[in-house]
Write a protein that holds these residues in place. Structure first.
Motif, PDB file in Angstrom:
ATOM      1  N   LYS A  68       0.834  -1.211   0.000  1.00 23.39           N
ATOM      2  CA  LYS A  68       0.000   0.000   0.000  1.00 23.39           C
ATOM      3  C   LYS A  68       0.861   1.250   0.000  1.00 23.39           C
ATOM      4  CE  LYS A  68      -4.325  -1.448   1.943  1.00 23.39           C
ATOM      5  NZ  LYS A  68      -5.342  -1.183   2.926  1.00 23.39           N
ATOM      6  N   HIS A  69       0.403   2.223  -0.720  1.00 25.44           N
ATOM      7  CA  HIS A  69       0.979   3.570  -0.767  1.00 25.44           C
ATOM      8  C   HIS A  69       2.375   3.628  -1.371  1.00 25.44           C
ATOM      9  CE1 HIS A  69      -2.499   4.445   1.632  1.00 25.44           C
ATOM     10  NE2 HIS A  69      -2.051   3.717   2.631  1.00 25.44           N
ATOM     11  N   THR A  70       2.857   2.527  -1.939  1.00 25.46           N
ATOM     12  CA  THR A  70       4.155   2.575  -2.605  1.00 25.46           C
ATOM     13  C   THR A  70       4.000   2.527  -4.114  1.00 25.46           C
ATOM     14  OG1 THR A  70       4.438   0.175  -2.567  1.00 25.46           O
ATOM     15  CG2 THR A  70       5.308   1.418  -0.677  1.00 25.46           C
ATOM     16  N   GLY A  71       2.972   1.842  -4.581  1.00 23.51           N
ATOM     17  CA  GLY A  71       2.764   1.704  -6.013  1.00 23.51           C
ATOM     18  C   GLY A  71       3.715   0.726  -6.673  1.00 23.51           C
ATOM     19  N   MET A  72       4.375  -0.101  -5.876  1.00 25.28           N
ATOM     20  CA  MET A  72       5.305  -1.092  -6.416  1.00 25.28           C
ATOM     21  C   MET A  72       4.583  -2.427  -6.575  1.00 25.28           C
ATOM     22  SD  MET A  72       8.110   0.465  -6.949  1.00 25.28           S
ATOM     23  CE  MET A  72       9.288  -0.828  -7.200  1.00 25.28           C
ATOM     24  N   TYR A  73       4.676  -3.001  -7.766  1.00 25.57           N
ATOM     25  CA  TYR A  73       4.073  -4.294  -8.086  1.00 25.57           C
ATOM     26  C   TYR A  73       5.166  -5.348  -8.045  1.00 25.57           C
ATOM     27  CZ  TYR A  73       1.522  -7.830 -10.796  1.00 25.57           C
ATOM     28  OH  TYR A  73       0.904  -8.989 -11.228  1.00 25.57           O
ATOM     29  N   TYR A  74       5.023  -6.324  -7.158  1.00 26.49           N
ATOM     30  CA  TYR A  74       5.986  -7.401  -7.001  1.00 26.49           C
ATOM     31  C   TYR A  74       5.410  -8.651  -7.655  1.00 26.49           C
ATOM     32  CZ  TYR A  74       8.078  -4.364  -3.502  1.00 26.49           C
ATOM     33  OH  TYR A  74       8.663  -3.300  -2.865  1.00 26.49           O
ATOM     34  N   LEU A  75       6.110  -9.182  -8.640  1.00 28.97           N
ATOM     35  CA  LEU A  75       5.662 -10.357  -9.377  1.00 28.97           C
ATOM     36  C   LEU A  75       6.709 -11.453  -9.260  1.00 28.97           C
ATOM     37  CD1 LEU A  75       3.674 -11.719 -11.394  1.00 28.97           C
ATOM     38  CD2 LEU A  75       5.011 -10.673 -13.228  1.00 28.97           C
ATOM     39  N   THR A  76       6.257 -12.644  -8.906  1.00 26.19           N
ATOM     40  CA  THR A  76       7.142 -13.800  -8.780  1.00 26.19           C
ATOM     41  C   THR A  76       6.647 -14.897  -9.704  1.00 26.19           C
ATOM     42  OG1 THR A  76       7.510 -13.262  -6.453  1.00 26.19           O
ATOM     43  CG2 THR A  76       8.123 -15.471  -7.170  1.00 26.19           C
ATOM     44  N   MET A  77       7.553 -15.460 -10.482  1.00 25.81           N
ATOM     45  CA  MET A  77       7.234 -16.603 -11.333  1.00 25.81           C
ATOM     46  C   MET A  77       8.090 -17.780 -10.903  1.00 25.81           C
ATOM     47  SD  MET A  77       6.671 -15.046 -15.128  1.00 25.81           S
ATOM     48  CE  MET A  77       6.021 -16.564 -15.760  1.00 25.81           C
ATOM     49  N   VAL A  78       7.441 -18.931 -10.746  1.00 28.10           N
ATOM     50  CA  VAL A  78       8.125 -20.150 -10.330  1.00 28.10           C
ATOM     51  C   VAL A  78       7.856 -21.228 -11.376  1.00 28.10           C
ATOM     52  CG1 VAL A  78       8.311 -21.919  -8.534  1.00 28.10           C
ATOM     53  CG2 VAL A  78       7.851 -19.555  -7.901  1.00 28.10           C
ATOM     54  N   ARG A  79       8.908 -21.930 -11.755  1.00 25.95           N
ATOM     55  CA  ARG A  79       8.785 -23.053 -12.689  1.00 25.95           C
ATOM     56  C   ARG A  79       9.147 -24.316 -11.933  1.00 25.95           C
ATOM     57  NH1 ARG A  79      12.045 -26.318 -15.726  1.00 25.95           N
ATOM     58  NH2 ARG A  79      11.315 -26.860 -17.815  1.00 25.95           N
ATOM     59  N   LYS A  80       8.226 -25.284 -11.925  1.00 26.17           N
ATOM     60  CA  LYS A  80       8.465 -26.555 -11.240  1.00 26.17           C
ATOM     61  C   LYS A  80       8.395 -27.679 -12.259  1.00 26.17           C
ATOM     62  CE  LYS A  80       6.376 -25.051  -6.915  1.00 26.17           C
ATOM     63  NZ  LYS A  80       5.301 -25.287  -5.944  1.00 26.17           N
ATOM     64  N   ASP A  81       9.516 -28.374 -12.367  1.00 22.35           N
ATOM     65  CA  ASP A  81       9.596 -29.505 -13.288  1.00 22.35           C
ATOM     66  C   ASP A  81       9.467 -30.786 -12.478  1.00 22.35           C
ATOM     67  OD1 ASP A  81       9.998 -31.120 -15.442  1.00 22.35           O
ATOM     68  OD2 ASP A  81      12.064 -30.509 -15.807  1.00 22.35           O
ATOM     69  N   ALA A  82       8.551 -31.651 -12.874  1.00 24.24           N
ATOM     70  CA  ALA A  82       8.329 -32.887 -12.128  1.00 24.24           C
ATOM     71  C   ALA A  82       9.508 -33.844 -12.262  1.00 24.24           C
ATOM     72  CB  ALA A  82       7.045 -33.556 -12.598  1.00 24.24           C
ATOM     73  N   VAL A  83      10.195 -33.781 -13.382  1.00 24.24           N
ATOM     74  CA  VAL A  83      11.350 -34.656 -13.588  1.00 24.24           C
ATOM     75  C   VAL A  83      12.549 -34.053 -12.861  1.00 24.24           C
ATOM     76  CG1 VAL A  83      12.890 -35.675 -15.307  1.00 24.24           C
ATOM     77  CG2 VAL A  83      10.471 -35.352 -15.833  1.00 24.24           C
TER      78      VAL A  83
END
Length: 193
Positions: free
Chosen positions: A132-147
């Motif tokens: 709130k009140h910062t205007g910063m968007y934090y995005l996390t992407m995770v890739r999970k490989d079953a092998v």
């Protein structure tokens, strides 16, 4: 030509740029759309399904208590109501723990299908938050490989002003470029052990 212009105008998403929740939800939807349309991922609803299962149990417990109390008024139904209220609160605690520790702000779980059909699907998770009140968007992407249980993760933080113009219209191409860069960066990372 006039019809193509009206299609692009209809696709433009305009929001109140001072509403942080609307900003987050719009950006989340745009990221999910890029993963599904550009990379042909299939959305996986199992994370939401488990939450719905827990909530359904809570509703059934409350409904059972209501029905039992209707046919056996209060003095007779004291024990059943006590058990149902306890189960309901335990279930609400379980849903709180599930959303806090399992979902963790994940808004999209997609599956990258193996074209040959021999290897299991690769799971991509996207989670985000806005302070709130910062205007910063934090995005996390995770890739999970079953092998081999290969897990790779990448996080970025940028101002929401990077994704919206002055009128509050989402710049879809900027979001698509950002997701593409993140996805390529995740693929280049070494696995987390």
């Amino acid at each position: 030509m006039g019809k193509e212009e009206s299609n692009t105008e209809d696709k433009q998403i305009k929001i109140n740029k001072w509403d942080y929740l609307a900003l987050k939800n719009t950006l989340d939807d745009a990221v999910k759309e890029v993963l599904i349309t550009k990379y042909n991922h299939v959305e996986d609803f199992s994370l939401i399904d488990y939450r719905l299962l827990i909530c359904t149990f809570a509703v059934l417990v409350a409904g059972f208590a209501l029905g039992w109390d209707f046919f056996n008024p209060f003095p007779k139904s004291r024990f059943v109501l006590t058990v149902c209220v306890a189960l309901y609160f335990i279930t609400m605690g379980a849903i709180t723990l599930y959303t806090t520790y399992m979902e963790k702000g994940i808004f999209a779980v997609t599956l990258e299908r193996d074209e040959s059909g021999f290897n299991p699907d690769v799971v991509w998770e996207a989670s985000s938050y806005i302070k709130k009140h910062t205007g910063m968007y934090y995005l996390t992407m995770v890739r999970k490989d079953a092998v081999g249980s290969d897990i790779r993760e990448r996080e970025i933080s940028k101002s929401v002003a990077n994704y919206f113009d002055e009128e509050g219209t989402l710049c879809q191409d900027v979001v698509e470029n950002e997701v593409t860069k993140m996805r390529e960066a995740v693929l280049k990372l070494k696995k987390i052990e």
